[in-house]
Design a protein around this motif. Sequence first.
Motif, PDB file in Angstrom:
ATOM      1  N   PRO A  76     -25.179  13.080 -14.798  1.00 53.34           N
ATOM      2  CA  PRO A  76     -25.728  12.698 -13.683  1.00 53.34           C
ATOM      3  C   PRO A  76     -26.647  11.600 -13.601  1.00 53.34           C
ATOM      4  N   ASP A  77     -27.337  11.246 -14.730  1.00 54.08           N
ATOM      5  CA  ASP A  77     -27.911  10.152 -14.761  1.00 54.08           C
ATOM      6  C   ASP A  77     -27.190   8.764 -14.566  1.00 54.08           C
ATOM      7  N   ILE A  78     -25.799   8.811 -14.892  1.00 53.99           N
ATOM      8  CA  ILE A  78     -24.967   7.598 -14.798  1.00 53.99           C
ATOM      9  C   ILE A  78     -24.542   7.534 -13.093  1.00 53.99           C
ATOM     10  N   LEU A  79     -24.287   8.735 -12.510  1.00 55.41           N
ATOM     11  CA  LEU A  79     -24.091   8.837 -11.226  1.00 55.41           C
ATOM     12  C   LEU A  79     -25.262   8.290 -10.461  1.00 55.41           C
ATOM     13  N   THR A  80     -26.342   8.541 -10.696  1.00 52.91           N
ATOM     14  CA  THR A  80     -27.469   8.235 -10.106  1.00 52.91           C
ATOM     15  C   THR A  80     -27.796   6.839 -10.217  1.00 52.91           C
ATOM     16  N   GLU A 209     -14.942  12.732 -22.281  1.00 49.47           N
ATOM     17  CA  GLU A 209     -15.560  13.510 -23.092  1.00 49.47           C
ATOM     18  C   GLU A 209     -17.123  12.955 -23.425  1.00 49.47           C
ATOM     19  N   SER A 210     -17.150  11.564 -23.211  1.00 43.39           N
ATOM     20  CA  SER A 210     -18.412  11.129 -23.356  1.00 43.39           C
ATOM     21  C   SER A 210     -19.224  11.042 -22.092  1.00 43.39           C
ATOM     22  N   LYS A 211     -18.864  11.761 -20.894  1.00 48.38           N
ATOM     23  CA  LYS A 211     -19.262  11.753 -19.574  1.00 48.38           C
ATOM     24  C   LYS A 211     -19.527  10.467 -18.739  1.00 48.38           C
ATOM     25  N   GLN A 212     -18.364   9.402 -18.908  1.00 47.19           N
ATOM     26  CA  GLN A 212     -18.714   8.318 -18.449  1.00 47.19           C
ATOM     27  C   GLN A 212     -18.128   8.351 -17.044  1.00 47.19           C
ATOM     28  N   LEU A 213     -18.586   7.394 -16.147  1.00 49.35           N
ATOM     29  CA  LEU A 213     -17.793   7.219 -14.916  1.00 49.35           C
ATOM     30  C   LEU A 213     -16.602   6.087 -15.324  1.00 49.35           C
TER      31      LEU A 213
END
Length: 337
Positions: A76-80, A209-213
């Motif tokens: 979510p920090d990447i999305l934000t 798996e590393s939660k990247q966009l």
Amino acid sequence: MKQDMNRMLIEATIRRVLKNIQESPERAVRNLVDLGLEFSDGRFQKQFLRTTQKMLRNQESAYYSLVRNVIDTVDPDILTTFGVNLGYNGCTKGAKKIREIEAEQGFNIPWSLSLSLNEEKLVADPGFYPDLLRQGVSLGIYTYVLFTLGNPEKVIPLIQGEPDCAFVFFLRGHQITDSFLAKMKGIKNVMFAVYDNEHAPSACQMLRESKQLYSVYLRYTAKDKERILSEEWFESILPMKPAFVILRTDEHDQPELRRSIYQHVIAVRNSQQYPFILMDLKYDVLAIDRIVSDGECVAGFDADGKLRTHEGINGEERFNIFSNSLERVLRAIQVSN
């Protein structure tokens, strides 16, 4: 100070929505779009959000599946951070600055800049690309499209140096390694674009798996036209679960090919049939620039420093970024037109 406060309010709203979105992602996204429209004062955001609002009225839209996929898998920090850097810094604050400079000084400025990075220059002249980004930010450019065929770890300091910018980083699947992803941990202002070949599925899995966009892209030529137009190609991409599918081409001498592909892109996007957003890198960047800025300007530089526009490569010395400032090149474009 007011702009910083605006960003803080936007970030706080997005984080609150993301925190509570699991219960009903569909309703939360509609509410977020409605809220964005209420407070948006940028020309591009208003048009984009109105289009999004209209699409989300379709309860069967595959974009709801896209939303669930992104919410469930991306940090979510990447999305934000990426979203605010792109939407607020790039298309509101930056766009306002671009229009002001264009009006006062009489040359056109692109809202985004693409850079094919020269690996030798990254090492031999480590201050060059950071300085180029600072020049861009001073003109209101906060969005950067990066390409490298070398070791992507060498690009990380460049990205870290501009935390307020949004970067779309185009890579081949074999370039995405455990070491690279470990070093990317903590960096929140990047979306990856992975080339669609045999290495793409495993690379996308690692990014997931590393939660990247991340997105998937294809650099097409005339021989790829039937593949792009076929449903089989889209079906082959679905297991990789990208947020975007991006098409790009260097075939400037085939305008009919490019136009027909872009017409297909628009039709697929409007159909809302697939849980990803299909884009054409050149035409969509050009379309955004026409909204953001009063004058049309799409620019980038290849690994030799040569200017690239939507019309092709210009090899004249006055357009080479290795020997001229960014502003000087942009002014030269204006004079040559």
